[in-house]
Design an enzyme around this catalytic site. Structure first.
Site, PDB file in Angstrom:
ATOM      1  N   CYS A  15      33.214  14.380  -8.816  1.00  0.00           N
ATOM      2  CA  CYS A  15      32.377  14.417  -7.632  1.00  0.00           C
ATOM      3  C   CYS A  15      31.941  15.861  -7.400  1.00  0.00           C
ATOM      4  O   CYS A  15      32.424  16.769  -8.053  1.00  0.00           O
ATOM      5  CB  CYS A  15      33.171  13.980  -6.407  1.00  0.00           C
ATOM      6  SG  CYS A  15      34.074  12.454  -6.669  1.00  0.00           S
TER       7      CYS A  15
ATOM      8  N   ARG B 170      26.955  15.636 -10.767  1.00  0.00           N
ATOM      9  CA  ARG B 170      28.396  15.398 -10.827  1.00  0.00           C
ATOM     10  C   ARG B 170      28.780  14.002 -10.321  1.00  0.00           C
ATOM     11  O   ARG B 170      29.950  13.626 -10.343  1.00  0.00           O
ATOM     12  CB  ARG B 170      29.139  16.444  -9.973  1.00  0.00           C
ATOM     13  CG  ARG B 170      28.896  17.870 -10.404  1.00  0.00           C
ATOM     14  CD  ARG B 170      29.621  18.831  -9.493  1.00  0.00           C
ATOM     15  NE  ARG B 170      31.049  18.638  -9.593  1.00  0.00           N
ATOM     16  CZ  ARG B 170      31.824  19.196 -10.506  1.00  0.00           C
ATOM     17  NH1 ARG B 170      31.298  19.987 -11.416  1.00  0.00           N
ATOM     18  NH2 ARG B 170      33.116  18.966 -10.534  1.00  0.00           N
TER      19      ARG B 170
ATOM     20  N   TRP C 191      31.333  10.236  -7.527  1.00  0.00           N
ATOM     21  CA  TRP C 191      31.312   9.422  -8.743  1.00  0.00           C
ATOM     22  C   TRP C 191      32.633   8.667  -8.721  1.00  0.00           C
ATOM     23  O   TRP C 191      33.703   9.258  -8.886  1.00  0.00           O
ATOM     24  CB  TRP C 191      31.203  10.317  -9.976  1.00  0.00           C
ATOM     25  CG  TRP C 191      31.052   9.585 -11.261  1.00  0.00           C
ATOM     26  CD1 TRP C 191      30.017   8.784 -11.629  1.00  0.00           C
ATOM     27  CD2 TRP C 191      31.957   9.609 -12.373  1.00  0.00           C
ATOM     28  NE1 TRP C 191      30.225   8.312 -12.902  1.00  0.00           N
ATOM     29  CE2 TRP C 191      31.398   8.795 -13.379  1.00  0.00           C
ATOM     30  CE3 TRP C 191      33.176  10.246 -12.621  1.00  0.00           C
ATOM     31  CZ2 TRP C 191      32.018   8.593 -14.596  1.00  0.00           C
ATOM     32  CZ3 TRP C 191      33.790  10.050 -13.833  1.00  0.00           C
ATOM     33  CH2 TRP C 191      33.207   9.227 -14.810  1.00  0.00           C
TER      34      TRP C 191
ATOM     35  N   ASN D  23      37.553  16.310  -4.716  1.00  0.00           N
ATOM     36  CA  ASN D  23      37.149  16.019  -6.082  1.00  0.00           C
ATOM     37  C   ASN D  23      38.421  16.060  -6.925  1.00  0.00           C
ATOM     38  O   ASN D  23      39.153  17.043  -6.868  1.00  0.00           O
ATOM     39  CB  ASN D  23      36.147  17.091  -6.543  1.00  0.00           C
ATOM     40  CG  ASN D  23      35.837  17.009  -8.021  1.00  0.00           C
ATOM     41  OD1 ASN D  23      35.879  15.938  -8.599  1.00  0.00           O
ATOM     42  ND2 ASN D  23      35.529  18.134  -8.631  1.00  0.00           N
ATOM     43  N   GLY D  24      38.711  14.971  -7.648  1.00  0.00           N
ATOM     44  CA  GLY D  24      39.929  14.955  -8.467  1.00  0.00           C
ATOM     45  C   GLY D  24      40.680  13.656  -8.266  1.00  0.00           C
ATOM     46  O   GLY D  24      40.116  12.676  -7.755  1.00  0.00           O
TER      47      GLY D  24
ATOM     48  N   GLU E 236      25.007  12.717 -33.086  1.00  0.00           N
ATOM     49  CA  GLU E 236      24.516  13.238 -31.811  1.00  0.00           C
ATOM     50  C   GLU E 236      23.178  12.589 -31.439  1.00  0.00           C
ATOM     51  O   GLU E 236      22.942  12.256 -30.269  1.00  0.00           O
ATOM     52  CB  GLU E 236      24.405  14.768 -31.888  1.00  0.00           C
ATOM     53  CG  GLU E 236      23.774  15.450 -30.689  1.00  0.00           C
ATOM     54  CD  GLU E 236      24.500  15.182 -29.368  1.00  0.00           C
ATOM     55  OE1 GLU E 236      25.605  14.638 -29.374  1.00  0.00           O
ATOM     56  OE2 GLU E 236      23.910  15.496 -28.309  1.00  0.00           O
TER      57      GLU E 236
ATOM     58  N   LYS F  15      22.577  10.557 -27.999  1.00  0.00           N
ATOM     59  CA  LYS F  15      21.487  10.864 -27.061  1.00  0.00           C
ATOM     60  C   LYS F  15      20.662   9.613 -26.791  1.00  0.00           C
ATOM     61  O   LYS F  15      20.294   9.316 -25.670  1.00  0.00           O
ATOM     62  CB  LYS F  15      20.633  11.964 -27.686  1.00  0.00           C
ATOM     63  CG  LYS F  15      20.171  13.049 -26.845  1.00  0.00           C
ATOM     64  CD  LYS F  15      21.125  14.149 -26.455  1.00  0.00           C
ATOM     65  CE  LYS F  15      22.405  13.750 -25.808  1.00  0.00           C
ATOM     66  NZ  LYS F  15      23.366  14.795 -25.681  1.00  0.00           N
TER      67      LYS F  15
ATOM     68  N   GLU G 270      22.608   7.080 -24.638  1.00  0.00           N
ATOM     69  CA  GLU G 270      22.899   7.621 -23.308  1.00  0.00           C
ATOM     70  C   GLU G 270      21.699   7.510 -22.362  1.00  0.00           C
ATOM     71  O   GLU G 270      21.851   7.131 -21.204  1.00  0.00           O
ATOM     72  CB  GLU G 270      23.300   9.093 -23.482  1.00  0.00           C
ATOM     73  CG  GLU G 270      23.748   9.804 -22.244  1.00  0.00           C
ATOM     74  CD  GLU G 270      24.179  11.234 -22.553  1.00  0.00           C
ATOM     75  OE1 GLU G 270      23.746  11.798 -23.572  1.00  0.00           O
ATOM     76  OE2 GLU G 270      24.947  11.789 -21.749  1.00  0.00           O
TER      77      GLU G 270
ATOM     78  N   HIS H 147      28.886  -0.208 -46.818  1.00  0.00           N
ATOM     79  CA  HIS H 147      30.267  -0.664 -46.586  1.00  0.00           C
ATOM     80  C   HIS H 147      30.369  -1.482 -45.295  1.00  0.00           C
ATOM     81  O   HIS H 147      31.451  -1.579 -44.716  1.00  0.00           O
ATOM     82  CB  HIS H 147      31.215   0.540 -46.552  1.00  0.00           C
ATOM     83  CG  HIS H 147      31.221   1.299 -47.840  1.00  0.00           C
ATOM     84  ND1 HIS H 147      31.764   0.800 -49.001  1.00  0.00           N
ATOM     85  CD2 HIS H 147      30.700   2.506 -48.163  1.00  0.00           C
ATOM     86  CE1 HIS H 147      31.595   1.672 -49.978  1.00  0.00           C
ATOM     87  NE2 HIS H 147      30.950   2.716 -49.492  1.00  0.00           N
TER      88      HIS H 147
ATOM     89  N   LYS I 294      27.867  14.291 -15.213  1.00  0.00           N
ATOM     90  CA  LYS I 294      27.691  15.479 -16.043  1.00  0.00           C
ATOM     91  C   LYS I 294      29.004  16.030 -16.558  1.00  0.00           C
ATOM     92  O   LYS I 294      29.129  16.378 -17.712  1.00  0.00           O
ATOM     93  CB  LYS I 294      26.959  16.555 -15.240  1.00  0.00           C
ATOM     94  CG  LYS I 294      26.669  17.840 -16.010  1.00  0.00           C
ATOM     95  CD  LYS I 294      25.617  17.602 -17.070  1.00  0.00           C
ATOM     96  CE  LYS I 294      25.355  18.811 -17.919  1.00  0.00           C
ATOM     97  NZ  LYS I 294      24.593  18.459 -19.135  1.00  0.00           N
TER      98      LYS I 294
HETATM   99  O1  M6R Z   1      31.420  19.428 -20.567  1.00  0.00           O
HETATM  100  P1  M6R Z   1      31.816  18.878 -21.912  1.00  0.00           P
HETATM  101  O2  M6R Z   1      31.040  19.511 -23.027  1.00  0.00           O
HETATM  102  O3  M6R Z   1      33.287  18.971 -22.149  1.00  0.00           O
HETATM  103  O4  M6R Z   1      31.424  17.354 -21.857  1.00  0.00           O
HETATM  104  C1  M6R Z   1      31.806  16.456 -22.862  1.00  0.00           C
HETATM  105  C2  M6R Z   1      31.034  15.164 -22.770  1.00  0.00           C
HETATM  106  O5  M6R Z   1      31.311  14.509 -21.568  1.00  0.00           O
HETATM  107  C3  M6R Z   1      29.521  15.402 -22.852  1.00  0.00           C
HETATM  108  O6  M6R Z   1      29.194  16.119 -24.002  1.00  0.00           O
HETATM  109  C4  M6R Z   1      28.740  14.063 -22.860  1.00  0.00           C
HETATM  110  O7  M6R Z   1      29.000  13.374 -24.030  1.00  0.00           O
HETATM  111  C5  M6R Z   1      27.244  14.383 -22.695  1.00  0.00           C
HETATM  112  N1  M6R Z   1      26.767  13.868 -21.458  1.00  0.00           N
HETATM  113  C6  M6R Z   1      26.381  13.811 -23.753  1.00  0.00           C
HETATM  114  O8  M6R Z   1      25.053  14.166 -23.557  1.00  0.00           O
END
Ligand code: M6R
Length: 595
Positions: free
Chosen positions: A2, A27, A71, A97-98, A468, A472, A475, A491, A590
């Protein structure tokens, strides 16, 4: 995860709190609320994003307030579970937050003592606990309550008849902003940048009292600590959209700058950087999550190629619970936010196993910078979009720098190091050339118009880049996407490929190029639409591919960077075509500060 904010000063209170919360929406954005002190506590909360809250707010007066964007972790998104939470006597309001790990037991105890609850959250437990210990001194009550608590938190609390905000931190970020006759509290500096660039980072176990006239920081023992403010060099404009439709696109286009900024401090003295242990390096590990893990995977190929040191890449969430105890002299943790719970825990675990830990992160003062033995900062600037783009590219640059540093130590190939440095100097320009071709990516994104599933394949150092690319795509476009090492297709996954399942293949010049061509031909023969990503001048693609993306020629060692940027643009245009909320994809946040 959060976002929390607080303000003490004479500006329009709701305006400052809402503006600051909007900067933290990355966040979490499933509910939001604020509490303002005005002789009594005025509390407003809503399910949904900050705009939903703003629409419901009446004009407010007051010099002190706190706010929260949520969140959900403990209790689903709802108005009842939104913060701030208020004590039964309406005297104390709290944002958090936590996670309070022992909240169930604490709740039972409090219920026995007559406290009643209106939500399912752990935070409500904490506000009642603070209230229980309150005898007129909020700071004392917060410190006492936190002694009963097991878990992680960044909190801000206010009381009805005082102009003080009491804050505390344990394993969740909290920054204090210092102004003139006004002071700020937030989960990260982007929330306060338009008001101040002088900040004090709170450390684990510390508390602080923030009022319009000052900020006092207290250590875990309760003694006052003097910590001079640091200057944040991010401009307000850097943290905004800058004319782009989405933060993600803006951040993609900022990559030449992010690369230059990251290179600037390190390239000249790469060989001397004090970031690795003095002991003999016969192996190393890289630990990370999500996109950062993919950057680590690219790093593995680069480091092994340049140094011969075997590199194991593990998901931080797996490593932290693994039972192996064999010694690894160097463990590298990659986290753009520096706050990812699994990566932080993996860092602690690696230290406890006797490894030297090196953190690679984009956020100065983040938790991992304090946890690790050494830090290699990336300088990508603030990244707001949930999808990591420029921070990923900056992580790749950090991987090259680390590889160069290690190559020097192991006495490998000084000619290679010279070549690497020369190539890295050209990288910002090469990435600009990729960005100049954005229109090609937009056109090629048509291949995904009706796709429900898509495969990304590559080999060697471009295999993780395709992982990656797939991450992307899923996501932000919500299309099921799988990244595969091209050699693995036959395979199993080949069974899934048909006319409705497009394939994206990286066929860039290196020792695996011919093998890639064979793999792509096998798929094309089964009717899958094929998008080939090739280097300028390639003609092989003309007979095989339905769509082609051409990239400028680069040193093959650096192709993960130009390819990575191309795949980001591709995902962006697919999501844009579908009209999706690109910067805030559903269910994601994020920085993931919970397990
Ligand atoms: O802040 P971080 O790099 O540790 O975050 C890790 C993942 O949560 C982050 O890379 C996530 O996969 C991204 N939103 C992907 O775009």
């Amino acid at each position: 995860m959060c976002g929390i904010v607080g303000y003490a000063g004479s500006r329009n209170i709701s305006e400052v709190l809402l503006q600051s919360l909007k900067r933290l929406e990355y966040r979490g954005y499933d509910s939001a609320g604020i509490a303002v002190v005005n002789g009594s506590l005025e509390v407003f909360k809503e399910k949904g994003d900050i705009d939903s809250l703003e629409r419901k707010l009446p004009p407010l007066n007051g010099n002190v307030g706190i706010g929260h964007t949520r969140w959900a972790t403990c209790g689903p998104p709802s108005r009842e579970n939104a913060h701030p939470f208020v004590s039964q006597d309406n005297n104390i309001a709290l944002v958090h937050n936590g996670i309070i790990e022992n909240h169930i037991q604490l709740r039972r105890d409090l219920e026995k003592e007559g406290y009643s609850f209106t939500s399912e959250t752990d935070t409500e437990v904490l506000v009642h606990l603070i209230s229980k210990y309150y005898d007129g001194d909020l700071h004392k009550a917060v410190r006492r309550a936190l002694r009963d608590v097991r878990g992680t938190y960044a909190i801000a609390a206010v009381e009805a008849h005082s102009e003080q905000i009491v804050v505390a931190r344990n394993e969740n970020p909290l920054v204090l902003g210092i102004g003139v006759s006004e002071n700020f509290v937030a989960s990260d500096v982007t929330a306060m940048l338009e008001y101040t660039s002088d900040v004090v980072y709170l450390l684990d176990g510390e508390t602080a009292i923030v009022s319009p006239t000052g900020v006092s920081v207290y250590g875990p023992d309760g003694n006052v600590i003097y910590r001079p403010p640091s200057k944040v060099d991010w401009s307000v404009e850097e943290a905004r959209k800058g004319g782009f439709e989405h933060y993600m696109l803006k951040e993609i286009f900022e990559q030449p700058h992010a690369i230059s900024e990251t290179l600037v401090g390190y390239l000249g003295e790469m060989e001397e950087l004090n970031i690795i242990p003095h002991s003999k390096l016969d192996s190393m590990k890289i630990l990370a999550c999500g996109t950062s893990y993919n950057a680590g995977m690219v790093g593995k190929y680069i480091i092994e190629e340049l140094t011969g040191i075997p590199v194991q890449v593990e998901l931080a969430s797996e490593y932290r619970y693994s039972k192996r105890t064999n010694h690894c002299p160097l463990v590298v943790l990659i986290s753009q936010s520096g706050e990812t719970a699994d990566t932080l825990a993996a860092c602690k675990e690696a230290k406890s196993r006797g490894s030297f830990t090196l953190a690679i992160t984009n956020v100065v003062g983040s938790s991992i910078t304090r946890e690790a033995d050494a830090v290699l900062m990336t300088h990508a600037g603030p990244e707001i979009s949930v999808a990591a783009t420029k921070t990923y590219t900056a992580q790749l640059v950090a991987m090259y720098i680390l590889a160069g540093r290690l190559a020097h130590t192991t006495g490998h190939n000084s000619e290679e190091i010279r070549r690497l440095k020369a190539s890295l100097r050209t990288l910002p320009l090469k990435v600009s050339e990729v960005l100049d071709r954005a229109a090609d990516f937009k056109k090629a994104s048509q291949i995904f118009r009706d796709a429900r599933s898509v495969f990304f394949i590559g080999r060697n150092r471009n295999y993780p880049t395709m992982l990656e690319g797939a991450l992307k795509m899923k996501e932000i476009s919500y299309i099921h996407a799988e990244g595969y090492a091209a050699g693995e297709l036959k395979h199993g996954p080949l069974a899934l490929l048909d006319e409705s399942t497009p394939l994206v293949a990286a066929c860039l010049p290196d020792h695996t190029y011919d093998k890639m061509l064979t793999n792509v031909s096998e798929v094309a023969a089964r009717g899958s639409p094929v998008l080939m990503i090739v280097e300028d001048g390639n003609t092989d693609c003309e007979t095989i591919a339905d769509y082609v993306i051409r990239l400028p020629a680069v040193d093959p060692l650096l192709s993960p960077v130009t390819l990575g940027v191309a795949l980001q643009l591709l995902a962006y245009y697919v999501a844009k075509e579908k009209g999706l909320p690109i910067d805030k994809p559903r269910n994601l946040a994020k920085s993931v500060t919970v397990e």
